[in-house]
Write a protein that holds these residues in place. Sequence first.
Motif, PDB file in Angstrom:
ATOM      1  N   GLU A  81      88.735  81.497 127.264  1.00  0.00           N
ATOM      2  CA  GLU A  81      89.912  81.447 126.383  1.00  0.00           C
ATOM      3  C   GLU A  81      89.650  82.222 125.093  1.00  0.00           C
ATOM      4  O   GLU A  81      90.536  82.901 124.580  1.00  0.00           O
ATOM      5  N   ARG A  82      88.441  82.130 124.578  1.00  0.00           N
ATOM      6  CA  ARG A  82      88.082  82.862 123.355  1.00  0.00           C
ATOM      7  C   ARG A  82      88.153  84.377 123.595  1.00  0.00           C
ATOM      8  O   ARG A  82      88.652  85.124 122.751  1.00  0.00           O
ATOM      9  N   GLN A  83      87.643  84.825 124.717  1.00  0.00           N
ATOM     10  CA  GLN A  83      87.723  86.248 125.050  1.00  0.00           C
ATOM     11  C   GLN A  83      89.176  86.685 125.226  1.00  0.00           C
ATOM     12  O   GLN A  83      89.565  87.756 124.747  1.00  0.00           O
ATOM     13  N   THR A  89      94.357  89.767 120.418  1.00  0.00           N
ATOM     14  CA  THR A  89      94.327  90.141 119.001  1.00  0.00           C
ATOM     15  C   THR A  89      94.088  91.638 118.861  1.00  0.00           C
ATOM     16  O   THR A  89      94.741  92.308 118.050  1.00  0.00           O
ATOM     17  N   ALA A  90      93.182  92.173 119.650  1.00  0.00           N
ATOM     18  CA  ALA A  90      92.894  93.614 119.604  1.00  0.00           C
ATOM     19  C   ALA A  90      94.127  94.428 119.973  1.00  0.00           C
ATOM     20  O   ALA A  90      94.349  95.519 119.437  1.00  0.00           O
ATOM     21  N   ALA A  91      94.943  93.918 120.865  1.00  0.00           N
ATOM     22  CA  ALA A  91      96.104  94.660 121.360  1.00  0.00           C
ATOM     23  C   ALA A  91      97.065  95.064 120.244  1.00  0.00           C
ATOM     24  O   ALA A  91      97.636  96.161 120.271  1.00  0.00           O
ATOM     25  N   SER A  92      97.217  94.221 119.247  1.00  0.00           N
ATOM     26  CA  SER A  92      98.177  94.518 118.177  1.00  0.00           C
ATOM     27  C   SER A  92      97.823  95.793 117.413  1.00  0.00           C
ATOM     28  O   SER A  92      98.701  96.430 116.837  1.00  0.00           O
ATOM     29  N   CYS A 138      91.172  97.447 124.618  1.00  0.00           N
ATOM     30  CA  CYS A 138      91.413  96.101 124.092  1.00  0.00           C
ATOM     31  C   CYS A 138      90.307  95.142 124.533  1.00  0.00           C
ATOM     32  O   CYS A 138      89.835  94.317 123.749  1.00  0.00           O
ATOM     33  N   TYR A 139      89.890  95.271 125.782  1.00  0.00           N
ATOM     34  CA  TYR A 139      88.777  94.457 126.277  1.00  0.00           C
ATOM     35  C   TYR A 139      87.489  94.792 125.516  1.00  0.00           C
ATOM     36  O   TYR A 139      86.765  93.893 125.081  1.00  0.00           O
ATOM     37  N   LEU A 140      87.211  96.086 125.355  1.00  0.00           N
ATOM     38  CA  LEU A 140      85.998  96.495 124.636  1.00  0.00           C
ATOM     39  C   LEU A 140      85.991  95.967 123.206  1.00  0.00           C
ATOM     40  O   LEU A 140      84.964  95.504 122.710  1.00  0.00           O
ATOM     41  N   ASP A 141      87.149  96.047 122.530  1.00  0.00           N
ATOM     42  CA  ASP A 141      87.250  95.566 121.154  1.00  0.00           C
ATOM     43  C   ASP A 141      86.941  94.080 121.053  1.00  0.00           C
ATOM     44  O   ASP A 141      86.487  93.599 120.005  1.00  0.00           O
ATOM     45  N   ALA A 142      87.211  93.338 122.120  1.00  0.00           N
ATOM     46  CA  ALA A 142      86.932  91.898 122.151  1.00  0.00           C
ATOM     47  C   ALA A 142      85.525  91.600 122.664  1.00  0.00           C
ATOM     48  O   ALA A 142      85.160  90.445 122.849  1.00  0.00           O
ATOM     49  N   GLY A 143      84.733  92.653 122.912  1.00  0.00           N
ATOM     50  CA  GLY A 143      83.368  92.464 123.377  1.00  0.00           C
ATOM     51  C   GLY A 143      83.232  92.244 124.869  1.00  0.00           C
ATOM     52  O   GLY A 143      82.180  91.810 125.343  1.00  0.00           O
ATOM     53  N   VAL A 144      84.284  92.526 125.618  1.00  0.00           N
ATOM     54  CA  VAL A 144      84.261  92.354 127.074  1.00  0.00           C
ATOM     55  C   VAL A 144      84.170  93.745 127.701  1.00  0.00           C
ATOM     56  O   VAL A 144      85.112  94.532 127.618  1.00  0.00           O
ATOM     57  N   HIS A 145      83.046  94.032 128.322  1.00  0.00           N
ATOM     58  CA  HIS A 145      82.841  95.326 128.975  1.00  0.00           C
ATOM     59  C   HIS A 145      83.181  95.175 130.449  1.00  0.00           C
ATOM     60  O   HIS A 145      82.474  94.496 131.183  1.00  0.00           O
ATOM     61  N   LEU A 146      84.274  95.800 130.849  1.00  0.00           N
ATOM     62  CA  LEU A 146      84.707  95.696 132.239  1.00  0.00           C
ATOM     63  C   LEU A 146      83.786  96.463 133.179  1.00  0.00           C
ATOM     64  O   LEU A 146      83.464  95.991 134.260  1.00  0.00           O
ATOM     65  N   PHE A 147      83.375  97.647 132.764  1.00  0.00           N
ATOM     66  CA  PHE A 147      82.609  98.524 133.645  1.00  0.00           C
ATOM     67  C   PHE A 147      81.145  98.562 133.224  1.00  0.00           C
ATOM     68  O   PHE A 147      80.836  98.773 132.063  1.00  0.00           O
ATOM     69  N   ALA A 148      80.268  98.379 134.199  1.00  0.00           N
ATOM     70  CA  ALA A 148      78.825  98.421 133.946  1.00  0.00           C
ATOM     71  C   ALA A 148      78.200  99.593 134.690  1.00  0.00           C
ATOM     72  O   ALA A 148      77.024  99.551 135.028  1.00  0.00           O
TER      73      ALA A 148
END
Length: 167
Positions: A81-83, A89-92, A138-148
């Motif tokens: 939920e935090r992610q 938030t990053a999306a805005s 937006c994912y990267l800005d939230a610290g979530v790296h989709l691709f490794a």
Amino acid sequence: MKHTHPLPGDIGLTQISGVSGRLIRFGQWINGDGFADYEHAFLVLPDDQVLEAEPGGARIRPLTDYGGANVLYVCPEGLTERQRAGICTAASRYVGVPYSFLDYAAIATHRFHVPVPGLRRYIANTRHMICSQLVDQCYLDAGVHLFADGRWPGYVTPMALYQLLAR
């Protein structure tokens, strides 16, 4: 992970009809991401809204605009939920960011190892994004790296998101 009821932070994948859809599908095929019917990606936001890249600039629209569309909703396994809140938030920050079909050409240039000086910097600095780049950022800005897989930031197509999250 795929599901049918979207939550904030989910990624919607859908089709684009007409010439634009065919051009995007061809661009994805050239980039090695397949030749299937997911030419558009958007980010689900709270209050039944979405952020999506459009030729006139990224904008927030009602999720109900996709009510009759065939949309596949995906997200990474274990997204907290935090992610999700951080992604939304990053999306805005990206409302109004211009769209650029040239990014498909830049992605293909990188894929085929064509030596273009400054290509990586160009993609990072133009502030133009295709829909899938916008979602990934937006994912990267939230610290979530989709691709490794070591890909450069911004080298993402809608089909790359499908291949990563929907299989």
